[in-house]
Design an enzyme around this catalytic site. Structure first.
Site, PDB file in Angstrom:
ATOM      1  N   ASN A   1     -10.474  -3.137  -6.326  1.00  0.00           N
ATOM      2  CA  ASN A   1      -9.751  -2.377  -7.176  1.00  0.00           C
ATOM      3  C   ASN A   1     -10.349  -2.122  -8.430  1.00  0.00           C
ATOM      4  O   ASN A   1      -9.981  -1.095  -8.980  1.00  0.00           O
ATOM      5  CB  ASN A   1      -8.209  -2.912  -7.194  1.00  0.00           C
ATOM      6  CG  ASN A   1      -7.474  -2.618  -6.032  1.00  0.00           C
ATOM      7  OD1 ASN A   1      -6.593  -3.537  -5.592  1.00  0.00           O
ATOM      8  ND2 ASN A   1      -7.824  -1.622  -5.039  1.00  0.00           N
TER       9      ASN A   1
ATOM     10  N   ASP B   1       0.912  -1.134  -0.040  1.00  0.00           N
ATOM     11  CA  ASP B   1      -0.117   0.053   0.085  1.00  0.00           C
ATOM     12  C   ASP B   1       0.859   1.229   0.212  1.00  0.00           C
ATOM     13  O   ASP B   1       1.965   1.204   0.576  1.00  0.00           O
ATOM     14  CB  ASP B   1      -0.681  -0.001   1.231  1.00  0.00           C
ATOM     15  CG  ASP B   1      -1.949   0.917   1.252  1.00  0.00           C
ATOM     16  OD1 ASP B   1      -2.432   1.482  -0.111  1.00  0.00           O
ATOM     17  OD2 ASP B   1      -2.498   1.326   2.106  1.00  0.00           O
TER      18      ASP B   1
HETATM   19  C1  FPP Z   1      -2.220   0.192  -3.193  1.00  0.00           C
HETATM   20  O1  FPP Z   1      -1.787   1.617  -3.278  1.00  0.00           O
HETATM   21  C2  FPP Z   1      -1.658  -0.775  -4.035  1.00  0.00           C
HETATM   22  C3  FPP Z   1      -2.423  -1.179  -5.231  1.00  0.00           C
HETATM   23  C4  FPP Z   1      -3.807  -1.020  -5.150  1.00  0.00           C
HETATM   24  C5  FPP Z   1      -1.706  -1.811  -6.240  1.00  0.00           C
HETATM   25  C6  FPP Z   1      -0.540  -2.791  -5.864  1.00  0.00           C
HETATM   26  C7  FPP Z   1       0.365  -3.267  -7.081  1.00  0.00           C
HETATM   27  C8  FPP Z   1       1.501  -3.320  -7.255  1.00  0.00           C
HETATM   28  C9  FPP Z   1       2.588  -2.847  -6.341  1.00  0.00           C
HETATM   29  C10 FPP Z   1       2.085  -3.788  -8.771  1.00  0.00           C
HETATM   30  C11 FPP Z   1       1.918  -5.186  -8.616  1.00  0.00           C
HETATM   31  C12 FPP Z   1       2.830  -5.667  -9.644  1.00  0.00           C
HETATM   32  C13 FPP Z   1       3.199  -6.866  -9.466  1.00  0.00           C
HETATM   33  C14 FPP Z   1       4.143  -7.204 -10.626  1.00  0.00           C
HETATM   34  C15 FPP Z   1       2.790  -7.662  -8.832  1.00  0.00           C
HETATM   35  P1  FPP Z   1      -2.546   2.918  -3.481  1.00  0.00           P
HETATM   36  O2  FPP Z   1      -2.888   2.921  -4.909  1.00  0.00           O
HETATM   37  O3  FPP Z   1      -4.016   2.258  -2.759  1.00  0.00           O
HETATM   38  O4  FPP Z   1      -1.680   3.695  -2.573  1.00  0.00           O
HETATM   39  P2  FPP Z   1      -2.581   4.992  -1.952  1.00  0.00           P
HETATM   40  O5  FPP Z   1      -3.320   4.464  -0.786  1.00  0.00           O
HETATM   41  O6  FPP Z   1      -1.321   5.899  -1.537  1.00  0.00           O
HETATM   42  O7  FPP Z   1      -3.329   5.805  -3.038  1.00  0.00           O
END
Ligand code: FPP
Length: 249
Positions: A78, A30
């Site tokens: 998501n 996250d």
């Molecule tokens: C949450 O951060 C993260 C996600 C919804 C996606 C996680 C995915 C990756 C790190 C890429 C994965 C790739 C592979 C190759 C497995 P957020 O967007 O909710 O962050 P925020 O809360 O700061 O907005």
């Protein structure tokens, strides 16, 4: 690495008991969006950095001797994000399916959990290929949660049990905790010992709710793209300082 960082790293390494490494560590990746926002970059740049961190930390988990590491990469919720963001996440995941195998230095097995029926046939074919190509790798297991949500997973498991009961293959008394565990996407894997969530949120967000019943939880304000090998060591060292009683005394 600066001299101070090297010193900190050595001190951390000395804190970790390599005889008592958690078997299964699960990570909620996250903070990608906030990481990007702080740099005035688009959210997809945060996810791209997050994907790099995912590769570094999966390799490090194998080196530490963790047997299973589960990453929360895309939740059932998501899909509600902007189309652009969903597309950029899908592109990163597809890139991993296409190129991840070449980068696997540690002979890891790769598996996916979650409801794959939401993905295109070509995506699923790649995903099955990666699972098949790595299934005999015995180093350790990288489990990637895609279109995953605990409630959805439990619902699917209960449905399969109900179908067996309706067909007369199962009696009510056959429904045990072990049976339910075995019908989950993680069937056959040990429960997570440690669940890590960076970015300053204190929630499990529908991640491994059944399996994590006794997991130690580790939260930190660091954002996922900034998460380093030393942060994993810190989490493991903290885990080892805790006294796990599993409800006993
Ligand atoms: C949450 O951060 C993260 C996600 C919804 C996606 C996680 C995915 C990756 C790190 C890429 C994965 C790739 C592979 C190759 C497995 P957020 O967007 O909710 O962050 P925020 O809360 O700061 O907005």
């Amino acid at each position: 690495m600066s001299l101070l960082d090297k010193f900190r790293h050595k001190r951390l390494e000395a804190e970790v008991d390599f005889e008592n490494i958690p078997k299964h560590v699960a990570i909620i990746m996250d903070g990608n969006g906030r990481w990007a926002k702080r740099r005035s970059l688009p959210r997809k740049s945060g996810h791209a950095m997050g994907a790099k961190t995912f590769e570094v930390i999966s390799e490090c988990a194998g080196e530490l001797g963790i047997k299973v590491v589960t990453f929360y990469a895309f939740s059932t919720e998501n899909w509600k994000r902007d189309k652009d963001e969903v597309e950029s996440l899908m592109a990163l995941l597809e890139d991993y399916l296409d190129n991840g195998l070449k980068k696997l230095k540690n002979r890891a097995q790769i598996r996916f959990i979650g409801d794959m029926s939401a993905f295109s046939e070509s995506f699923r074919e790649k995903q099955r290929y990666v699972e098949e190509a790595t299934k005999n790798n015995s180093g350790f297991l990288i489990n990637v949660a895609l279109n995953y949500g605990s409630r959805d997973e439990i619902t699917r498991a209960v449905r399969s049990i109900a179908a067996d009961a309706a067909a007369g293959r199962l009696a009510p008394e056959d429904v045990t905790e072990e049976l339910i565990s075995s019908r989950l996407d993680t069937g056959g894997l040990p429960d997570p010992d440690l669940i890590i969530r960076p970015s300053g949120e204190f929630r499990l967000s529908n991640f491994l709710m059944w399996q994590g019943a006794y997991a130690e939880l580790w939260f930190d304000k660091i954002l996922w793209p900034d998460f380093t090998r030393d942060d994993l060591l810190r989490a493991v060292a903290d885990y080892q300082r805790r006294n796990r009683r599993f409800g006993g005394r």
